[in-house]
Design an enzyme around this catalytic site. Sequence first.
Site, PDB file in Angstrom:
ATOM      1  N   HIS A 268       0.827  -1.227   0.000  1.00  0.00           N
ATOM      2  CA  HIS A 268       0.000   0.000   0.000  1.00  0.00           C
ATOM      3  C   HIS A 268       0.859   1.275   0.000  1.00  0.00           C
ATOM      4  O   HIS A 268       0.876   1.984  -0.987  1.00  0.00           O
ATOM      5  CB  HIS A 268      -1.023   0.042   1.141  1.00  0.00           C
ATOM      6  CG  HIS A 268      -1.892  -1.179   1.228  1.00  0.00           C
ATOM      7  ND1 HIS A 268      -2.664  -1.600   0.167  1.00  0.00           N
ATOM      8  CD2 HIS A 268      -2.088  -2.093   2.215  1.00  0.00           C
ATOM      9  CE1 HIS A 268      -3.306  -2.703   0.512  1.00  0.00           C
ATOM     10  NE2 HIS A 268      -2.969  -3.032   1.739  1.00  0.00           N
ATOM     11  N   ASP A 319      -4.989  -8.341  -3.174  1.00  0.00           N
ATOM     12  CA  ASP A 319      -5.299  -8.115  -1.766  1.00  0.00           C
ATOM     13  C   ASP A 319      -6.616  -8.757  -1.306  1.00  0.00           C
ATOM     14  O   ASP A 319      -6.678  -9.966  -1.130  1.00  0.00           O
ATOM     15  CB  ASP A 319      -5.273  -6.594  -1.519  1.00  0.00           C
ATOM     16  CG  ASP A 319      -5.269  -6.235  -0.038  1.00  0.00           C
ATOM     17  OD1 ASP A 319      -5.347  -7.154   0.790  1.00  0.00           O
ATOM     18  OD2 ASP A 319      -5.197  -5.043   0.301  1.00  0.00           O
TER      19      ASP A 319
HETATM   20  C1  NGQ Z   1      -5.456  -7.603   6.247  1.00  0.00           C
HETATM   21  N1  NGQ Z   1      -6.060  -5.814   4.765  1.00  0.00           N
HETATM   22  O1  NGQ Z   1      -4.528  -7.975   6.948  1.00  0.00           O
HETATM   23  O2  NGQ Z   1      -6.206  -8.390   5.667  1.00  0.00           O
HETATM   24  C2  NGQ Z   1      -5.680  -6.122   6.101  1.00  0.00           C
HETATM   25  C3  NGQ Z   1      -6.739  -5.660   7.062  1.00  0.00           C
HETATM   26  C4  NGQ Z   1      -5.383  -4.788   8.958  1.00  0.00           C
HETATM   27  C5  NGQ Z   1      -5.725  -4.643   4.226  1.00  0.00           C
HETATM   28  N2  NGQ Z   1      -4.956  -3.873   4.933  1.00  0.00           N
HETATM   29  C6  NGQ Z   1      -6.360  -5.823   8.476  1.00  0.00           C
HETATM   30  N3  NGQ Z   1      -6.178  -4.256   3.078  1.00  0.00           N
HETATM   31  O3  NGQ Z   1      -4.665  -4.166   8.173  1.00  0.00           O
HETATM   32  O4  NGQ Z   1      -5.333  -4.605  10.170  1.00  0.00           O
HETATM   33 ZN    ZN Z   2      -3.236  -6.978   2.823  1.00  0.00          ZN
END
Ligand code: NGQ
Ligand code: ZN
Length: 452
Positions: A268, A319
């Site tokens: 990101h 993602d």
């Molecule tokens: C994840 N996803 O780990 O799946 C994360 C969400 C977080 C993204 N960042 C959970 N898109 O970052 O705490």
């Molecule tokens: Zn992720």
Amino acid sequence: MGKLHFATALLPDGWHDDVLVTIAEGAIAAVEAGVPVGDAERFAGAAVPGLPNLHSHTFQRGMAGLAERRGSSADSFWTWREVMYRFLDRLTPDDIEAIAAFAFVEMLEAGFTAVGEFHYLHHAPDGRTYANVAETAERIAGAAAETGIGLTLLPVYYRQGNFGGAPPVPGQRRFLNDQGSFARLVEASARATAGLPDAALGIAPHSLRAVSLGDLAWIAERWPAGPMHIHVSEQVKEVEDCLAVHARRPIELLYDTIAVGERWCLVHATHAEPGEIGLIARSRAVAGLCPLTEANLGDGVFDTLGFLAAGGCFGLGSDSLIRVSAAEELRALEYAQRLKHRSRNALGEEGRSTGRRLHDLACAGGAQALGRRIGAIEPGRRADIVVLDRDHPSLAAAQGDMLLDAWIFSADNAAIRDVICGGRHVVAAGRHRDRDRLVARYRETVRRLEAI
Ligand code: NGQ
Ligand code: ZN
């Protein structure tokens, strides 16, 4: 599968007609242009390198499209994350494998021939370790083997709820390890990937929110080689929380804490400021951009234009798998910059195809981030090839680089006819060879989960 012949193909030095690719043990042994088909298998389309998908959480495919309803408060990344935590709390190892296999089928049909699975669903729903610590990692590896996709498994280290050692919330209990249990998990994950013909292993500290600075330094030292992936600076609240605890922005803090180099993938990096853009570009780390998910989650827009001007490398990830399409990720990357800068061909270069430029860069960055010999049709690389259908109406009048532009900006997944991955012909006429069986298993799984 020994010899493949393509009517036209994108090689490192450009497009060539009548290209013969010789494959041995899943890798490209030789490439010859301008030669007759002979006894090779003939493909009438346009061959391009398969795109690496450097960031995926396959289980999230099971809830894609089911979290698009506004709650009582303003919806955000954080409310989405609560829904995601409730969803993952019900998944058994069988569910995880069924969803992953379907996600890999979709990826292959969509032009992704390699994936970085950022895997953090390690434990049972109550947080207890499975008798086999790599139970779920083996399920991901099994799904990769079953579908034929190239896998870089990234076991995730997750230790705390937020910056400054905040305790984890119950929804995070399936992710948690300490240094000892994580080291055992990595060893067992290495055994799980060693059995695959087409796999690599990396490590992923989840984010600066989820690991302490001491743990981050420990990880970098304990595994001094191989891919290292981390989520960073995705949300404004994350930047604010980091400033409140450490008086530094997350990317600055990361570079202050450890030596970040080529093996790193910063997933990101959305809220990178100009100084941070320069830090990433100079370090030769890959920015892991996930344009469709970042749009879906309302993250913000990374300064891709400034980053490319600074010489930065990027790759693409799907993602959350809200939508699986290599072409659409490339398109969304470009469109975000067009909207921001109110220009056309925002990431393009004078006189060159924008689609070609972005595809080249994403292949190179993705290959670097996944630590595998992929991303180009040349000897020594894995035989990961996507064949575009030149009879698709959007591609009918296109030649050379314009085939990529027509695919990316107009046709997307519908233009993909065949996919060869690690030398195996896994997608024919747009369909994965095991689509029917793996879709049936997926359908049964998500219907049962919905009913709980
Ligand atoms: C994840 N996803 O780990 O799946 C994360 C969400 C977080 C993204 N960042 C959970 N898109 O970052 O705490
Ligand atoms: Zn992720």
